[in-house]
Scaffold this motif. Sequence first.
Motif, PDB file in Angstrom:
ATOM      1  N   ILE A   1       5.184   4.669  -3.085  1.00  0.00           N
ATOM      2  CA  ILE A   1       4.285   5.792  -3.158  1.00  0.00           C
ATOM      3  C   ILE A   1       3.582   5.531  -4.185  1.00  0.00           C
ATOM      4  N   CYS A   2       2.276   5.881  -4.389  1.00  0.00           N
ATOM      5  CA  CYS A   2       1.294   5.457  -5.471  1.00  0.00           C
ATOM      6  C   CYS A   2       1.659   6.493  -6.597  1.00  0.00           C
ATOM      7  N   ASP A   3       1.105   6.379  -7.675  1.00  0.00           N
ATOM      8  CA  ASP A   3       1.424   7.412  -8.975  1.00  0.00           C
ATOM      9  C   ASP A   3       0.359   8.575  -8.766  1.00  0.00           C
ATOM     10  N   ASP A   4      -0.746   8.550  -8.003  1.00  0.00           N
ATOM     11  CA  ASP A   4      -1.546   9.798  -7.592  1.00  0.00           C
ATOM     12  C   ASP A   4      -0.521  10.816  -6.812  1.00  0.00           C
ATOM     13  N   CYS A   5       0.016  10.146  -5.822  1.00  0.00           N
ATOM     14  CA  CYS A   5       0.644  10.654  -4.775  1.00  0.00           C
ATOM     15  C   CYS A   5       1.936  11.413  -5.376  1.00  0.00           C
ATOM     16  N   LYS A   6       2.497  10.575  -6.248  1.00  0.00           N
ATOM     17  CA  LYS A   6       3.736  11.086  -7.019  1.00  0.00           C
ATOM     18  C   LYS A   6       3.481  12.300  -7.951  1.00  0.00           C
TER      19      LYS A   6
ATOM     20  N   HIS B   1       0.780  -1.198  -0.008  1.00  0.00           N
ATOM     21  CA  HIS B   1      -0.048   0.159  -0.078  1.00  0.00           C
ATOM     22  C   HIS B   1       0.808   0.909   0.067  1.00  0.00           C
ATOM     23  N   CYS B   2       0.301   2.302  -0.532  1.00  0.00           N
ATOM     24  CA  CYS B   2       1.073   3.521  -0.549  1.00  0.00           C
ATOM     25  C   CYS B   2       1.247   3.874   0.845  1.00  0.00           C
ATOM     26  N   LEU B   3       2.488   4.388   1.053  1.00  0.00           N
ATOM     27  CA  LEU B   3       2.854   4.621   2.475  1.00  0.00           C
ATOM     28  C   LEU B   3       2.433   6.080   2.650  1.00  0.00           C
ATOM     29  N   ILE B   4       2.030   6.944   1.812  1.00  0.00           N
ATOM     30  CA  ILE B   4       1.416   8.171   2.122  1.00  0.00           C
ATOM     31  C   ILE B   4      -0.202   8.269   2.229  1.00  0.00           C
ATOM     32  N   CYS B   5      -0.735   7.745   1.198  1.00  0.00           N
ATOM     33  CA  CYS B   5      -2.319   7.635   1.170  1.00  0.00           C
ATOM     34  C   CYS B   5      -2.974   6.430   1.586  1.00  0.00           C
ATOM     35  N   GLY B   6      -2.303   5.226   1.678  1.00  0.00           N
ATOM     36  CA  GLY B   6      -2.775   4.003   1.856  1.00  0.00           C
ATOM     37  C   GLY B   6      -3.361   3.333   0.599  1.00  0.00           C
TER      38      GLY B   6
HETATM   39 ZN   LIG Z   1      -0.637   7.564  -2.631  1.00  0.00          ZN
END
Ligand SMILES: [Zn+2]
Length: 216
Positions: A35-40, A22-27
Amino acid sequence: MNYSKGKSSNKFNLLNILFPPHCLICGKETNGEGICDDCKKTIEYLNYPLIEHKKNIYFYAITRYSGVMEKAVKILKYKKRKIIAKDLSKIIIHFVEEQGIHFDYVAFIPMTRFEQTERGFNQTYLLAKEVSTAYQIPILMSLKKVKRTDKQVGLNKKEREENLKGAFRMEEAVKGDVLIVDDVYTTGSTAREITKTMVRKTKSNIYFVALSRKID
Ligand SMILES: [Zn+2]
């Protein structure tokens, strides 16, 4: 030897199925990245990454220290998540390729033995290790921190410079261009003190590249 290697990678795949990363920023679930693409997409890249250039020394910062980048750097710094080091090192790799920066060694911001024991790891070493693996080039280990210093947080520019004076030492001369990786560039006192120490031992180029920069 190969057997145990294969075994651990199978174990890793199985873990991925049972517990998808899971993305460590948004889950949100990711394809194995920290880090997921949306967060990137929300990372703010600096339009003018070159901070300063003096003779054979170049100072750069790639992104703004805020939002996703601030959270990611804090995870790297305080939680030692290897997966984040990998994602963040990709930002550095992409940057040096885009800028056409050539280097023979990768260096990190050293800590004293006491500081390292206290924290348990060195986050800039984790970044350097990823870059070293990606390019198959050695990590420069001859740059040492020889003086224990106070935490830089809360100190002004002058106090930071005073605090770091004489803190680093290069144990031997280096032939070849060096890329030094850092996580956050604040006043630049670490960057200046380290490069001041290194320049005495090399005529080659020194590229100081910080992942992010604190901008008020
Ligand atoms: Zn994310």
